[in-house]
Design a protein around this motif. Structure first.
Motif, PDB file in Angstrom:
ATOM      1  N   GLN A  26       0.805  -1.215   0.000  1.00 11.06           N
ATOM      2  CA  GLN A  26       0.000   0.000   0.000  1.00 11.06           C
ATOM      3  C   GLN A  26       0.844   1.274   0.000  1.00 11.06           C
ATOM      4  OE1 GLN A  26      -2.757  -0.752   3.281  1.00 11.06           O
ATOM      5  NE2 GLN A  26      -4.214  -1.642   1.846  1.00 11.06           N
ATOM      6  N   ASP A  27       2.154   1.113  -0.120  1.00  9.04           N
ATOM      7  CA  ASP A  27       3.051   2.267  -0.177  1.00  9.04           C
ATOM      8  C   ASP A  27       3.279   2.634  -1.648  1.00  9.04           C
ATOM      9  OD1 ASP A  27       5.134   4.066   1.193  1.00  9.04           O
ATOM     10  OD2 ASP A  27       6.311   3.019  -0.333  1.00  9.04           O
ATOM     11  N   GLU A  28       2.842   3.822  -2.039  1.00 10.39           N
ATOM     12  CA  GLU A  28       2.921   4.216  -3.452  1.00 10.39           C
ATOM     13  C   GLU A  28       4.351   4.257  -3.969  1.00 10.39           C
ATOM     14  OE1 GLU A  28       0.487   7.213  -5.024  1.00 10.39           O
ATOM     15  OE2 GLU A  28      -1.234   6.647  -3.798  1.00 10.39           O
ATOM     16  N   GLN A  29       5.294   4.705  -3.146  1.00 11.53           N
ATOM     17  CA  GLN A  29       6.687   4.751  -3.595  1.00 11.53           C
ATOM     18  C   GLN A  29       7.230   3.342  -3.821  1.00 11.53           C
ATOM     19  OE1 GLN A  29       8.082   7.870  -0.563  1.00 11.53           O
ATOM     20  NE2 GLN A  29       9.594   7.942  -2.210  1.00 11.53           N
ATOM     21  N   THR A  30       6.914   2.429  -2.935  1.00 11.35           N
ATOM     22  CA  THR A  30       7.379   1.053  -3.082  1.00 11.35           C
ATOM     23  C   THR A  30       6.763   0.415  -4.321  1.00 11.35           C
ATOM     24  OG1 THR A  30       7.636   0.822  -0.697  1.00 11.35           O
ATOM     25  CG2 THR A  30       7.472  -1.212  -1.956  1.00 11.35           C
ATOM     26  N   MET A  31       5.519   0.742  -4.605  1.00 13.37           N
ATOM     27  CA  MET A  31       4.774   0.085  -5.673  1.00 13.37           C
ATOM     28  C   MET A  31       4.840   0.831  -7.008  1.00 13.37           C
ATOM     29  SD  MET A  31       3.839  -2.642  -4.226  1.00 13.37           S
ATOM     30  CE  MET A  31       2.654  -3.301  -5.385  1.00 13.37           C
ATOM     31  N   TYR A  32       5.822   1.706  -7.187  1.00 11.27           N
ATOM     32  CA  TYR A  32       5.882   2.504  -8.413  1.00 11.27           C
ATOM     33  C   TYR A  32       5.966   1.639  -9.668  1.00 11.27           C
ATOM     34  CZ  TYR A  32      10.949   1.857  -8.891  1.00 11.27           C
ATOM     35  OH  TYR A  32      12.187   1.317  -9.048  1.00 11.27           O
ATOM     36  N   ALA A  33       6.608   0.513  -9.605  1.00  6.37           N
ATOM     37  CA  ALA A  33       6.726  -0.337 -10.783  1.00  6.37           C
ATOM     38  C   ALA A  33       5.393  -0.997 -11.144  1.00  6.37           C
ATOM     39  CB  ALA A  33       7.800  -1.401 -10.581  1.00  6.37           C
ATOM     40  N   TYR A  34       4.469  -1.045 -10.190  1.00 14.49           N
ATOM     41  CA  TYR A  34       3.131  -1.589 -10.435  1.00 14.49           C
ATOM     42  C   TYR A  34       2.146  -0.495 -10.842  1.00 14.49           C
ATOM     43  CZ  TYR A  34       4.406  -6.100  -8.364  1.00 14.49           C
ATOM     44  OH  TYR A  34       4.981  -7.317  -8.104  1.00 14.49           O
ATOM     45  N   GLU A  35       2.554   0.752 -10.727  1.00  6.99           N
ATOM     46  CA  GLU A  35       1.738   1.912 -11.083  1.00  6.99           C
ATOM     47  C   GLU A  35       0.543   2.137 -10.156  1.00  6.99           C
ATOM     48  OE1 GLU A  35       2.239   4.308 -13.344  1.00  6.99           O
ATOM     49  OE2 GLU A  35       3.983   3.424 -14.310  1.00  6.99           O
ATOM     50  N   HIS A  36       0.477   1.424  -9.039  1.00  4.19           N
ATOM     51  CA  HIS A  36      -0.582   1.689  -8.073  1.00  4.19           C
ATOM     52  C   HIS A  36      -0.302   0.972  -6.757  1.00  4.19           C
ATOM     53  CE1 HIS A  36      -2.106  -2.347  -8.880  1.00  4.19           C
ATOM     54  NE2 HIS A  36      -3.014  -2.185  -7.936  1.00  4.19           N
ATOM     55  N   ALA A  37      -0.782   1.565  -5.696  1.00  2.30           N
ATOM     56  CA  ALA A  37      -0.753   0.916  -4.390  1.00  2.30           C
ATOM     57  C   ALA A  37      -2.006   0.045  -4.276  1.00  2.30           C
ATOM     58  CB  ALA A  37      -0.727   1.970  -3.290  1.00  2.30           C
ATOM     59  N   PHE A  38      -1.918  -1.005  -3.492  1.00  3.34           N
ATOM     60  CA  PHE A  38      -3.010  -1.967  -3.377  1.00  3.34           C
ATOM     61  C   PHE A  38      -4.062  -1.518  -2.362  1.00  3.34           C
ATOM     62  CE2 PHE A  38      -1.158  -6.261  -4.928  1.00  3.34           C
ATOM     63  CZ  PHE A  38      -0.542  -5.649  -5.987  1.00  3.34           C
ATOM     64  N   SER A  39      -5.285  -1.925  -2.599  1.00  2.98           N
ATOM     65  CA  SER A  39      -6.367  -1.732  -1.636  1.00  2.98           C
ATOM     66  C   SER A  39      -6.254  -2.807  -0.549  1.00  2.98           C
ATOM     67  CB  SER A  39      -7.720  -1.872  -2.333  1.00  2.98           C
ATOM     68  OG  SER A  39      -7.919  -3.220  -2.743  1.00  2.98           O
ATOM     69  N   ASP A  40      -7.024  -2.664   0.519  1.00  2.90           N
ATOM     70  CA  ASP A  40      -7.042  -3.687   1.571  1.00  2.90           C
ATOM     71  C   ASP A  40      -7.414  -5.049   0.985  1.00  2.90           C
ATOM     72  OD1 ASP A  40      -6.356  -1.805   3.492  1.00  2.90           O
ATOM     73  OD2 ASP A  40      -8.403  -1.580   4.257  1.00  2.90           O
ATOM     74  N   GLN A  41      -8.415  -5.071   0.114  1.00  5.80           N
ATOM     75  CA  GLN A  41      -8.847  -6.342  -0.473  1.00  5.80           C
ATOM     76  C   GLN A  41      -7.762  -6.934  -1.371  1.00  5.80           C
ATOM     77  OE1 GLN A  41     -11.670  -8.120   0.378  1.00  5.80           O
ATOM     78  NE2 GLN A  41     -10.477  -9.702  -0.687  1.00  5.80           N
ATOM     79  N   GLU A  42      -7.072  -6.096  -2.136  1.00  3.86           N
ATOM     80  CA  GLU A  42      -5.987  -6.593  -2.997  1.00  3.86           C
ATOM     81  C   GLU A  42      -4.861  -7.196  -2.168  1.00  3.86           C
ATOM     82  OE1 GLU A  42      -5.958  -3.957  -7.048  1.00  3.86           O
ATOM     83  OE2 GLU A  42      -5.567  -2.876  -5.172  1.00  3.86           O
ATOM     84  N   VAL A  43      -4.574  -6.618  -1.010  1.00  5.22           N
ATOM     85  CA  VAL A  43      -3.541  -7.183  -0.124  1.00  5.22           C
ATOM     86  C   VAL A  43      -3.970  -8.571   0.347  1.00  5.22           C
ATOM     87  CG1 VAL A  43      -2.362  -6.950   2.098  1.00  5.22           C
ATOM     88  CG2 VAL A  43      -2.658  -4.946   0.630  1.00  5.22           C
ATOM     89  N   LYS A  44      -5.206  -8.702   0.798  1.00  5.87           N
ATOM     90  CA  LYS A  44      -5.709 -10.011   1.249  1.00  5.87           C
ATOM     91  C   LYS A  44      -5.697 -11.016   0.107  1.00  5.87           C
ATOM     92  CE  LYS A  44      -8.467  -8.061   4.935  1.00  5.87           C
ATOM     93  NZ  LYS A  44      -9.803  -7.609   5.341  1.00  5.87           N
ATOM     94  N   ASP A  45      -6.088 -10.576  -1.074  1.00  4.87           N
ATOM     95  CA  ASP A  45      -6.075 -11.456  -2.246  1.00  4.87           C
ATOM     96  C   ASP A  45      -4.647 -11.892  -2.590  1.00  4.87           C
ATOM     97  OD1 ASP A  45      -8.834 -11.121  -2.386  1.00  4.87           O
ATOM     98  OD2 ASP A  45      -8.756  -9.752  -4.112  1.00  4.87           O
ATOM     99  N   TRP A  46      -3.696 -10.980  -2.456  1.00  8.10           N
ATOM    100  CA  TRP A  46      -2.281 -11.263  -2.729  1.00  8.10           C
ATOM    101  C   TRP A  46      -1.780 -12.377  -1.811  1.00  8.10           C
ATOM    102  CZ3 TRP A  46       1.221  -9.240  -6.247  1.00  8.10           C
ATOM    103  CH2 TRP A  46       2.579  -9.431  -5.987  1.00  8.10           C
ATOM    104  N   ILE A  47      -2.064 -12.243  -0.522  1.00  3.54           N
ATOM    105  CA  ILE A  47      -1.615 -13.252   0.444  1.00  3.54           C
ATOM    106  C   ILE A  47      -2.327 -14.576   0.175  1.00  3.54           C
ATOM    107  CG2 ILE A  47      -1.546 -13.889   2.893  1.00  3.54           C
ATOM    108  CD1 ILE A  47      -1.233 -10.830   3.482  1.00  3.54           C
ATOM    109  N   THR A  48      -3.616 -14.527  -0.086  1.00  7.94           N
ATOM    110  CA  THR A  48      -4.369 -15.745  -0.400  1.00  7.94           C
ATOM    111  C   THR A  48      -3.772 -16.439  -1.624  1.00  7.94           C
ATOM    112  OG1 THR A  48      -6.398 -14.861   0.552  1.00  7.94           O
ATOM    113  CG2 THR A  48      -6.647 -16.652  -1.049  1.00  7.94           C
ATOM    114  N   HIS A  49      -3.387 -15.660  -2.625  1.00  6.18           N
ATOM    115  CA  HIS A  49      -2.782 -16.231  -3.838  1.00  6.18           C
ATOM    116  C   HIS A  49      -1.469 -16.939  -3.514  1.00  6.18           C
ATOM    117  CE1 HIS A  49      -2.485 -16.745  -8.123  1.00  6.18           C
ATOM    118  NE2 HIS A  49      -1.300 -16.170  -8.148  1.00  6.18           N
ATOM    119  N   GLN A  50      -0.690 -16.372  -2.587  1.00  4.11           N
ATOM    120  CA  GLN A  50       0.557 -17.042  -2.199  1.00  4.11           C
ATOM    121  C   GLN A  50       0.261 -18.367  -1.506  1.00  4.11           C
ATOM    122  OE1 GLN A  50       3.075 -15.733  -3.729  1.00  4.11           O
ATOM    123  NE2 GLN A  50       1.684 -14.036  -4.173  1.00  4.11           N
TER     124      GLN A  50
END
Length: 176
Positions: A26-50
Motif C-alpha cells: 500500500q506504499d505508493e513509492q514502493t509500488m511505483y513499478a506496479y503503477e498503483h498501491a493496493f487496496s485492503d482487499q488486494e492485499v488479502k487477495d495477494w496473500i491468499t494467492h501465495q
C-alpha cells in the motif's frame, strides 16, 4: 521456515502477516513499478494467492523476516510466471522501503536462486523486471543474472516494458 540466511528467515506467509505486507503493497513509492498501491482487499487477495501457490506448486513468495527483531520486512520467493513462449520460475522480491539499500533483497534473492537450483531442481531461474526499476535490476545483476530478453506486459491498461533476467544452474553447480 523455508530458508535462512545470516540475517533473514523466509517462511510461508499467513493472513497474520496482512499488516506487514500491507505496509509494503500500500506504499505508493514502493509500488511505483506496479503503477498503483493496493487496496485492503488486494492485499488479502495477494496473500491468499501465495497460500494457494504453496499448496499447488510447493513454493511462492515467502515472508522475509529479520532474524534480529522477528519483523516481516518484505517478501521474496519463487513463482511461476509467463514470458513470451513459456512459463518460467521467477525470483521476485519486494521489501518495505524502510529496509531498502541494506542488501536484504540481494541476500534473500540469492538464497532463493540456490534453493531453486538445489531443492527445486530448476535448470534456470528468472527475474522479470520493469525497465525503469533500476533497484530491482541491480538486485538481479548482483544475483548473477543476465538479461536474456525483453517484452511488454499489459497491466492496468498500461504498456510496461520488462527485461527478462536469468541465471542458469550449470553456471553455478558443477556437473549440473
Amino acid at each position: 521456515m523455508i530458508l535462512e540466511t545470516s540475517r533473514l528467515m523466509l517462511r510461508e506467509m499467513t493472513m497474520r502477516d496482512t499488516k506487514a505486507i500491507a505496509s509494503i503493497l500500500q506504499d505508493e513509492q514502493t509500488m511505483y513499478a506496479y503503477e498503483h498501491a493496493f487496496s485492503d482487499q488486494e492485499v488479502k487477495d495477494w496473500i491468499t494467492h501465495q497460500i494457494i501457490r504453496y499448496q499447488k506448486d510447493g513454493f511462492g513468495l515467502w515472508a522475509v523476516v529479520l532474524k534480529e527483531t522477528g519483523e516481516v520486512i518484505g517478501q521474496c520467493g519463487i513463482t511461476m510466471q509467463k514470458i513470451p513462449g513459456k512459463e518460467v520460475p521467477e525470483i521476485g522480491y519486494l521489501l518495505n522501503r524502510n529496509h531498502w539499500h541494506q542488501g536484504f533483497a540481494i541476500e534473500a534473492a540469492s538464497a532463493c536462486r540456490i534453493y531453486a537450483f538445489k531443492q527445486l531442481e530448476f535448470d534456470e531461474v528468472y527475474s522479470i523486471i520493469r525497465e525503469n526499476n533500476i533497484a530491482s535490476r541491480n538486485v538481479a545483476l548482483n544475483n548473477s543474472m543476465e538479461v536474456r530478453g525483453k517484452f511488454t506486459k499489459h497491466y492496468y491498461d498500461i504498456e510496461m516494458p520488462h527485461l527478462i533476467y536469468s541465471a542458469r544452474k550449470k553456471d553455478f553447480i558443477k556437473n549440473a
